[in-house]
Design a protein around this motif. Structure first.
Motif, PDB file in Angstrom:
ATOM      1  N   ASN A   1       5.407   0.475   7.492  1.00 22.56           N
ATOM      2  CA  ASN A   1       5.922   1.845   7.411  1.00 22.56           C
ATOM      3  C   ASN A   1       5.721   2.484   6.046  1.00 22.56           C
ATOM      4  OD1 ASN A   1       6.884   2.263  10.062  1.00 22.56           O
ATOM      5  ND2 ASN A   1       8.741   1.077   9.628  1.00 22.56           N
TER       6      ASN A   1
ATOM      7  N   TYR B   1       7.727  -4.943   9.512  1.00 18.50           N
ATOM      8  CA  TYR B   1       7.906  -3.530   9.877  1.00 18.50           C
ATOM      9  C   TYR B   1       7.954  -2.645   8.631  1.00 18.50           C
ATOM     10  CZ  TYR B   1       9.400  -6.062  14.034  1.00 18.50           C
ATOM     11  OH  TYR B   1       9.461  -6.926  15.085  1.00 18.50           O
TER      12      TYR B   1
ATOM     13  N   GLN C   1       0.805   2.696  13.004  1.00 14.93           N
ATOM     14  CA  GLN C   1       0.425   1.587  13.861  1.00 14.93           C
ATOM     15  C   GLN C   1      -1.092   1.454  13.896  1.00 14.93           C
ATOM     16  OE1 GLN C   1       2.230   1.542  17.694  1.00 14.93           O
ATOM     17  NE2 GLN C   1       4.280   1.939  16.930  1.00 14.93           N
TER      18      GLN C   1
ATOM     19  N   ALA D   1      14.282  -1.796   9.042  1.00 19.21           N
ATOM     20  CA  ALA D   1      12.979  -1.427   9.603  1.00 19.21           C
ATOM     21  C   ALA D   1      13.020  -0.039  10.232  1.00 19.21           C
ATOM     22  CB  ALA D   1      12.557  -2.467  10.634  1.00 19.21           C
TER      23      ALA D   1
ATOM     24  N   LEU E   1      10.195   0.570  15.903  1.00 21.92           N
ATOM     25  CA  LEU E   1      10.472   0.386  14.486  1.00 21.92           C
ATOM     26  C   LEU E   1       9.347   0.840  13.571  1.00 21.92           C
ATOM     27  CD1 LEU E   1      12.124  -3.148  14.648  1.00 21.92           C
ATOM     28  CD2 LEU E   1      13.247  -0.921  14.675  1.00 21.92           C
ATOM     29  N   ILE E   2       8.172   1.099  14.094  1.00 22.35           N
ATOM     30  CA  ILE E   2       7.032   1.523  13.278  1.00 22.35           C
ATOM     31  C   ILE E   2       6.572   2.890  13.746  1.00 22.35           C
ATOM     32  CG2 ILE E   2       4.666   0.990  12.564  1.00 22.35           C
ATOM     33  CD1 ILE E   2       5.249  -1.921  12.921  1.00 22.35           C
TER      34      ILE E   2
ATOM     35  N   ARG F   1       7.573  -2.920  17.902  1.00 25.08           N
ATOM     36  CA  ARG F   1       6.674  -2.156  17.031  1.00 25.08           C
ATOM     37  C   ARG F   1       6.645  -0.679  17.405  1.00 25.08           C
ATOM     38  NH1 ARG F   1       3.336  -5.073  13.728  1.00 25.08           N
ATOM     39  NH2 ARG F   1       1.994  -3.246  13.521  1.00 25.08           N
TER      40      ARG F   1
ATOM     41  N   ARG G   1      11.068   3.706   8.846  1.00 25.60           N
ATOM     42  CA  ARG G   1      10.155   4.519   9.660  1.00 25.60           C
ATOM     43  C   ARG G   1      10.216   5.989   9.286  1.00 25.60           C
ATOM     44  NH1 ARG G   1      10.069   4.952  16.334  1.00 25.60           N
ATOM     45  NH2 ARG G   1       8.401   6.519  16.426  1.00 25.60           N
TER      46      ARG G   1
END
Length: 705
Positions: free
Chosen positions: A381, A377, A577, A328, A571-572, A568, A332
């Motif tokens: 991404n 995730y 988001q 994850a 990891l994002i 979040r 990103r």
């Protein structure tokens, strides 16, 4: 011409007058001759070994064509290497002295060529199954693929007069099983899985121990009753065989249950139990295998073995969690290289499996945990094109692996190593059914006391009857160390697999229809349904928090808060988001619809088709809607609480009638025979509204527009 070359031509001349059995032995004679051939002639020798496997005219024509194109030099004492320049071999020995128009070098491409042929055979068999008319409605796909494998194995055995190639345990566990488990974990319905996780673990852990110990001890009793033929089978051997024969294969379960479309709860219980059951059975198999290799087993060894089972399971869980978070985090930073974004999903997942196997942890547990952890995730991404690539590649990869497994199950059945014993084989079949059925009934009776949605008796029957065996136990039985009754174990395992896949797999669908087992909803949930479902989750979480009960909704809400506040954000990427939770719900449903997990049936409108509306009718409807909307906006509802309730009289005065068009049917229900007075513009008369209001206040049965 040199003496070895003359011998080579004599061999070819002799091949023109041999029958088919001697022709099959020709590659062996060519292999013995290769030690005396010079280097350029060795290059031709590889061509002829492949040509000997083809029809005789192709062998003769290819061999004579190559002989005419070659200049045979004298042999030398250096090493015979083809294609490499060394100090011992002159440069002229690496290439033929004259140009050849046509040549054949099968050994150069033998491994990939045969792999492609097997995959092509499996894919064509799968394609033919889906174009075979009514066959898919009667026979499961796994049965057809096994029958194709039996046919291919019989042909190979008839031509070669030797056993066909078998599926090795390393090839299965390292190359064919990971794609199937990864696909199952990545597309696992997370909500259903975690809501039923306790029941799944109950079946997978305690149910597997029940089956292993029950089958193993019962088979040892059968061996004691027949000492003349089965007396040399020890208790540990019976427990080892019970651990592998109790493995419910997720490949066979998926292939059968996906065609039946049973309800979501039943599907996730059967599939989740088969997925985690494999991890438990493999661990128990390795434990009993270690006990067999020890001179004596003490109580301390049994205690250490129990701790090892826990460590193996938890170790695979943490390894998969680590690689899932790393996947994850890596996804990103793939916004500038979206082409390679799907590659990280496959590499990290496979790396988690290999790392767990290297550390002697549960590889199945690791790859499932990795897939479940990284999914939300990674989908946030990467781009939609990358998501589509991941989904289709996983489906294709797992489908090919599943097809190859069933094909090789049939091919590997044609062997010379079978040993038959009626008491042992029949007892194993009966004990597998009895112990699984009793285990499901007893465990469900306990778990139903703790579940809100009880598992019905019909679902219990399908869970017990759906315990199909497959390639897991077939691969494990070949790993047993050699002992006098190993061939009997192999034969019994093959019989159990064929019985469960053919008999149980072909009859479970009619039984589902006969028992009227609840089917799953085919249509995808709408955004409104998903939002209302999440609203109920938050409401139940709040109720559990108020009463001080820490249930699943409470812990789910706490994890969502932790996920939203920390995971979040890390990891994002910020630009991925979603600002609104409703937008995230819509994106998730859109991806699910694109993936095509569930195909909604066409909606048939039961109402008769009506004529199109006229322009004046459309104008009238617009005018009525506009007037109703204006009245609704002007309506003022006073705020009240349980201490200050507003008067009904004020509400009655403020209520204004809503207008409806004449083309719509009138809905009016009351107890008297009074007709509904209505003016031409569709409005109710004032006198009727007063009577209807009075009648509704007394009877509560009035419904009017």
């Amino acid at each position: 011409m040199s003496l070895p070359a003359q011998g080579f031509l004599c061999t070819l001349e002799a091949a023109c007058f041999v029958d088919e059995h001697e022709l099959l032995a020709l590659p062996l004679s060519l292999g013995r001759l290769s030690y005396s051939l010079p280097s350029p002639l060795l290059f031709f020798h590889h061509d002829c070994r492949m040509a000997a496997l083809w029809p005789l005219p192709l062998l003769i024509s290819g061999s004579l064509w190559a002989c005419l194109a070659m200049n045979l030099p004298e042999p030398h004492n250096g090493p015979l290497l083809v294609g490499f320049n060394t100090s011992h071999v002159s440069p002229s020995a690496d290439l033929p002295s004259s140009l050849r128009v046509f040549s054949l070098d099968y050994h150069h491409v033998q491994a990939p060529f045969e792999i492609v042929l097997w995959i092509m055979l499996a894919s064509l068999a799968k394609l033919g199954f889906h174009w075979s008319g009514r066959v898919p409605a009667v026979v499961p796909e796994s049965c057809v693929l096994i029958m194709v494998g039996l046919l291919v194995g019989g042909v190979i055995y008839g031509v070669r007069h030797s056993a066909p190639p078998t599926l090795s345990a390393d090839a299965f566990f390292l190359f064919l099983l990971p794609p199937i488990v990864l696909d199952a974990g990545y597309f696992l319905p997370g909500r259903l899985f975690f809501e039923n996780l306790g029941t799944i673990l109950w079946y997978a852990v305690l149910g597997t121990l029940w089956n292993v110990l029950g089958i193993g001890l019962s088979l040892y009793g059968v061996c004691l009753l027949a000492p003349s033929s089965l007396g040399d089978i020890s208790l540990l051997h019976c427990l080892l065989f019970g651990s592998l024969i109790a493995a419910v294969d997720p490949v066979a379960v998926l292939s059968v249950f996906q065609e039946m479309h049973v309800n979501e709860q039943l599907h996730i219980l059967v599939f989740g139990e088969s997925l985690l059951n494999d991890a438990v059975t493999v661990v128990l198999y390795k434990l009993f295998e270690s006990f067999l290799r020890m001179s004596s087993v003490t109580g301390l060894d049994v205690l250490v073995g129990g701790c090892r089972v826990v460590v193996v399971g938890l170790g695979g869980l943490f390894v998969g969690l680590f690689f899932g978070l790393v996947t994850a985090l890596t996804s990103r930073f793939t916004s500038r290289a979206q082409v390679i974004a799907p590659l990280f999903v496959f590499l990290y997942s496979y790396l988690s499996y290999l790392t767990s196997e290297m550390l002697h942890f549960s590889g199945i547990m690791a790859i499932v945990t990795c897939a479940v952890t990284m999914k939300q995730y990674v989908e946030a991404n990467v781009s939609e094109h990358s998501n589509t690539s991941i989904q289709y590649f996983l489906k294709m990869w797992s489908s090919v692996s599943e097809t190859l497994i069933f094909i090789f199950l049939g091919v590997s059945t044609i062997q010379d190593i079978h040993m038959w014993s009626w008491p042992f084989v029949c007892s194993t079949l009966l004990l597998c059914l009895v112990w699984r059925t009793t285990g499901v009934l007893l465990l469900t009776a306990v778990v139903n006391k703790l579940r809100r949605n009880a598992v019905t008796f019909r679902d219990q029957f399908i869970i017990a009857y759906g315990g199909l065996r497959g390639a897991i136990c077939f691969s494990l039985v070949f790993l047993i160390d050699d002992f006098p009754k190993k061939r009997l174990f192999i034969t019994t395992t093959i019989v159990v697999i064929l019985f469960t896949v053919f008999v149980q797999g072909m009859t479970i669908k009619p039984l589902v229809e006969l028992l009227d087992v609840k089917k799953k909803k085919r249509a995808l949930p709408t955004v409104s349904e998903e939002i209302h479902s999440r609203l109920l989750d938050h409401l139940l979480s709040g109720i559990e928090d108020v009463v001080g009960y820490w249930g699943q909704h409470y812990w789910k809400d706490r994890f969502e808060q932790f996920n939203r506040k920390y995971l979040r954000r890390v990891l994002i990427g910020e630009h991925h988001q979603a600002r609104s939770s409703i937008l995230r719900v819509y994106q998730e449903l859109e991806r699910r619809e694109q993936r095509g997990e569930e195909e909604a049936p066409p909606v048939v409108d039961p109402r008769p088709s009506s004529r199109p509306l006229l322009p004046e009718e459309m104008d009238s409807i617009r005018r009525i809607l506009s007037r109703n909307l204006q009245n609704f906006n002007n309506k003022q509802t006073p705020a009240y609480s349980r201490h200050t309730l507003h008067q009904n009289v004020i509400t009655d005065r403020m209520r204004k009638p809503l207008h409806r068009h004449l083309s719509l049917p009138l809905r009016c229900t009351y107890n008297t025979n009074t007709q509904c007075p209505q003016r031409e513009d569709g409005e109710f008369s004032k006198s009727y509204r007063g009577r209807a209001r009075l009648s509704r206040s007394h009877t509560g049965k009035e419904e009017y527009w």
